[in-house]
Design a protein around this motif. Structure first.
Motif, PDB file in Angstrom:
ATOM      1  N   LYS A  39     -74.077  34.991 -12.820  1.00 48.88           N
ATOM      2  CA  LYS A  39     -74.872  34.165 -13.728  1.00 48.88           C
ATOM      3  C   LYS A  39     -74.292  32.756 -13.821  1.00 48.88           C
ATOM      4  O   LYS A  39     -73.109  32.573 -14.121  1.00 48.88           O
ATOM      5  CB  LYS A  39     -74.887  34.816 -15.109  1.00 48.88           C
ATOM      6  N   ILE A  40     -75.140  31.761 -13.575  1.00 54.85           N
ATOM      7  CA  ILE A  40     -74.720  30.351 -13.594  1.00 54.85           C
ATOM      8  C   ILE A  40     -75.652  29.569 -14.513  1.00 54.85           C
ATOM      9  O   ILE A  40     -76.870  29.773 -14.499  1.00 54.85           O
ATOM     10  CB  ILE A  40     -74.756  29.748 -12.186  1.00 54.85           C
ATOM     11  N   ALA A  41     -75.070  28.667 -15.308  1.00 56.46           N
ATOM     12  CA  ALA A  41     -75.865  27.785 -16.177  1.00 56.46           C
ATOM     13  C   ALA A  41     -75.828  26.371 -15.611  1.00 56.46           C
ATOM     14  O   ALA A  41     -74.757  25.846 -15.292  1.00 56.46           O
ATOM     15  CB  ALA A  41     -75.300  27.793 -17.592  1.00 56.46           C
ATOM     16  N   LEU A  42     -76.995  25.772 -15.461  1.00 53.22           N
ATOM     17  CA  LEU A  42     -77.118  24.426 -14.913  1.00 53.22           C
ATOM     18  C   LEU A  42     -77.743  23.515 -15.966  1.00 53.22           C
ATOM     19  O   LEU A  42     -78.859  23.767 -16.424  1.00 53.22           O
ATOM     20  CB  LEU A  42     -77.988  24.449 -13.656  1.00 53.22           C
ATOM     21  N   VAL A 116     -72.210  34.162 -18.795  1.00 51.93           N
ATOM     22  CA  VAL A 116     -72.283  33.109 -17.783  1.00 51.93           C
ATOM     23  C   VAL A 116     -70.920  32.974 -17.106  1.00 51.93           C
ATOM     24  O   VAL A 116     -69.887  32.909 -17.770  1.00 51.93           O
ATOM     25  CB  VAL A 116     -72.713  31.764 -18.413  1.00 51.93           C
ATOM     26  N   GLU A 117     -70.907  32.926 -15.774  1.00 56.03           N
ATOM     27  CA  GLU A 117     -69.655  32.873 -15.032  1.00 56.03           C
ATOM     28  C   GLU A 117     -69.276  31.470 -14.586  1.00 56.03           C
ATOM     29  O   GLU A 117     -68.150  31.230 -14.166  1.00 56.03           O
ATOM     30  CB  GLU A 117     -69.753  33.778 -13.806  1.00 56.03           C
ATOM     31  N   MET A 118     -70.221  30.543 -14.655  1.00 55.40           N
ATOM     32  CA  MET A 118     -69.946  29.163 -14.240  1.00 55.40           C
ATOM     33  C   MET A 118     -70.964  28.232 -14.860  1.00 55.40           C
ATOM     34  O   MET A 118     -72.138  28.584 -15.044  1.00 55.40           O
ATOM     35  CB  MET A 118     -69.979  29.045 -12.718  1.00 55.40           C
ATOM     36  N   LYS A 139     -63.379  30.858 -20.669  1.00 53.70           N
ATOM     37  CA  LYS A 139     -62.540  31.066 -19.483  1.00 53.70           C
ATOM     38  C   LYS A 139     -63.384  31.189 -18.215  1.00 53.70           C
ATOM     39  O   LYS A 139     -63.200  32.094 -17.384  1.00 53.70           O
ATOM     40  CB  LYS A 139     -61.628  32.280 -19.666  1.00 53.70           C
ATOM     41  N   VAL A 140     -64.318  30.229 -18.075  1.00 53.36           N
ATOM     42  CA  VAL A 140     -65.138  30.144 -16.867  1.00 53.36           C
ATOM     43  C   VAL A 140     -65.086  28.703 -16.364  1.00 53.36           C
ATOM     44  O   VAL A 140     -64.893  27.772 -17.148  1.00 53.36           O
ATOM     45  CB  VAL A 140     -66.607  30.546 -17.150  1.00 53.36           C
ATOM     46  N   PRO A 141     -65.238  28.480 -15.073  1.00 52.03           N
ATOM     47  CA  PRO A 141     -65.179  27.109 -14.558  1.00 52.03           C
ATOM     48  C   PRO A 141     -66.374  26.275 -14.987  1.00 52.03           C
ATOM     49  O   PRO A 141     -67.503  26.761 -15.038  1.00 52.03           O
ATOM     50  CB  PRO A 141     -65.148  27.301 -13.041  1.00 52.03           C
ATOM     51  N   PHE A 142     -66.112  25.016 -15.297  1.00 52.51           N
ATOM     52  CA  PHE A 142     -67.165  24.042 -15.577  1.00 52.51           C
ATOM     53  C   PHE A 142     -67.046  22.922 -14.553  1.00 52.51           C
ATOM     54  O   PHE A 142     -66.013  22.257 -14.470  1.00 52.51           O
ATOM     55  CB  PHE A 142     -67.042  23.479 -16.993  1.00 52.51           C
ATOM     56  N   ILE A 143     -68.095  22.703 -13.770  1.00 49.88           N
ATOM     57  CA  ILE A 143     -68.110  21.657 -12.756  1.00 49.88           C
ATOM     58  C   ILE A 143     -68.899  20.468 -13.276  1.00 49.88           C
ATOM     59  O   ILE A 143     -70.111  20.537 -13.465  1.00 49.88           O
ATOM     60  CB  ILE A 143     -68.716  22.164 -11.433  1.00 49.88           C
ATOM     61  N   SER A 144     -68.191  19.367 -13.524  1.00 47.38           N
ATOM     62  CA  SER A 144     -68.835  18.109 -13.894  1.00 47.38           C
ATOM     63  C   SER A 144     -69.217  17.420 -12.594  1.00 47.38           C
ATOM     64  O   SER A 144     -68.367  16.892 -11.879  1.00 47.38           O
ATOM     65  CB  SER A 144     -67.873  17.240 -14.709  1.00 47.38           C
ATOM     66  N   ALA A 145     -70.514  17.425 -12.284  1.00 48.11           N
ATOM     67  CA  ALA A 145     -70.969  17.049 -10.944  1.00 48.11           C
ATOM     68  C   ALA A 145     -71.158  15.555 -10.723  1.00 48.11           C
ATOM     69  O   ALA A 145     -71.224  15.114  -9.575  1.00 48.11           O
ATOM     70  CB  ALA A 145     -72.277  17.769 -10.640  1.00 48.11           C
ATOM     71  N   THR A 146     -71.252  14.765 -11.782  1.00 47.91           N
ATOM     72  CA  THR A 146     -71.583  13.345 -11.588  1.00 47.91           C
ATOM     73  C   THR A 146     -70.657  12.363 -12.290  1.00 47.91           C
ATOM     74  O   THR A 146     -70.450  11.256 -11.803  1.00 47.91           O
ATOM     75  CB  THR A 146     -73.019  13.069 -12.070  1.00 47.91           C
TER      76      THR A 146
END
Length: 313
Positions: A39-42, A116-118, A139-146
């Motif tokens: 499960k991923i949240a965008l 949510v895993e990411m 305790k899941v990765p958060f990717i700041s994309a911009t």
């Protein structure tokens, strides 16, 4: 006009690579048995509640520019997900409009955010802090994309900054100056501001610790309301001057460039901008083609391979 792209690619391609990385990071691949779904949240600034009213598009035959960044981000994710789906990746991706009626905090507390895993997001400074705190708690990765900086966050191993930081851009600018303009006069024009102070501090620190020839950099604060006379005071008609726009504010940068272009016949200059200049259509005008303009952007791909041509296109 010459543009150095220390790293350039379209937003959608950037997100595509992120999603491919995501699939690899969580070990997603086609399987013969029923796979465990991930499960991923965008989060993306889509502004759907602003663009539509009662399911009716509010802008007629026009398209509001403020929607473009979030839409490009979403398109990148969509392209990536289409490819991952064909590969059998067991992903459930929930897309949230970060400019909708519900705040990001409310979204984070919604039932569908459980397990949510990411988290991946196109986010502002305050939003990055909120999402990073949530990632740390879960305790899941958060990717700041911009966003090209860490938003002042420290000690959070779950925060991943995809974009190159502002310091990295400043390092690239300084290396460029060492290579091509070590003997020229270099001036950084700025206005008052926290980010402007940060750019000045980075350039000064980099200059002090840099190997090789040192570049002498002058800093001039010309405020927010300046004219060609204010800009002219720092220039020299007998030698080339390299002018750096020491602000991430696009309006400040464009105004500075306009004044420098107007003075180009008397004062030879090379203009260096910030990463926020990438994508500005202002510099496509004819008058800018007679001036060397350099700016930094997040990614660079050479055109020596077929893939490189596609990414750089």
């Amino acid at each position: 006009m010459f543009r150095i792209q220390l790293c350039s690619m379209k937003i959608w391609m950037r997100v595509f690579i992120v999603m491919a990385f995501v699939a690899n990071a969580i070990g997603v691949k086609a399987q013969t048995v029923q796979p465990v779904r991930h499960k991923i949240a965008l989060f993306a600034p889509l502004y759907l509640d602003s663009v539509f009213s009662n399911n009716t598009y509010r802008y007629g035959s026009t398209f509001p520019r403020f929607v473009n960044p979030g839409l490009e981000f979403y398109q990148g994710a969509e392209k990536a997900l289409d490819s991952l789906k064909k590969a059998g990746a067991p992903l459930d991706v929930y897309v949230y409009d970060s400019r909708g009626r519900q705040s990001i905090t409310q979204r984070l507390n919604s039932p569908d955010m459980r397990n949510v895993e990411m988290i991946i997001a196109h986010a502002t400074l305050p939003e990055v802090r909120t999402l990073a705190d949530a990632a740390l708690q879960r305790k899941v990765p958060f990717i700041s994309a911009t966003l090209p900086n860490d938003a002042g966050i420290a000690g959070n191993p779950y925060l991943v900054i995809l974009n190159s930081t502002l310091r990295t851009h400043c390092e690239g600018i300084y290396e460029y100056l060492q290579k091509y303009h070590s003997l020229d006069r270099v001036i950084v024009y700025q206005k008052p501001g926290t980010q402007e102070d940060q750019i000045k501090e980075y350039l000064q620190e980099i200059s002090q610790s840099a190997n090789g020839s040192k570049v002498r950099i002058e800093f001039k604060n010309i405020g927010t309301s300046f004219d060609s006379y204010s800009v002219q005071q720092g220039l020299d008609s007998t030698r080339k001057t390299v002018v750096i726009s020491g602000s991430l504010d696009e309006k400040f940068g464009v105004q500075l460039a306009q004044n420098l272009v107007a003075l180009r016949n008397t004062y030879p200059v090379t203009i260096i901008g910030m990463p926020t200049w990438d994508g500005l259509t202002e510099f496509n005008k004819q008058e800018y083609k007679e001036v060397e303009i350099v700016y930094t952007t997040p990614f660079y791909y050479t055109r020596t391979t077929s893939l490189g041509n596609k990414l750089a296109a």
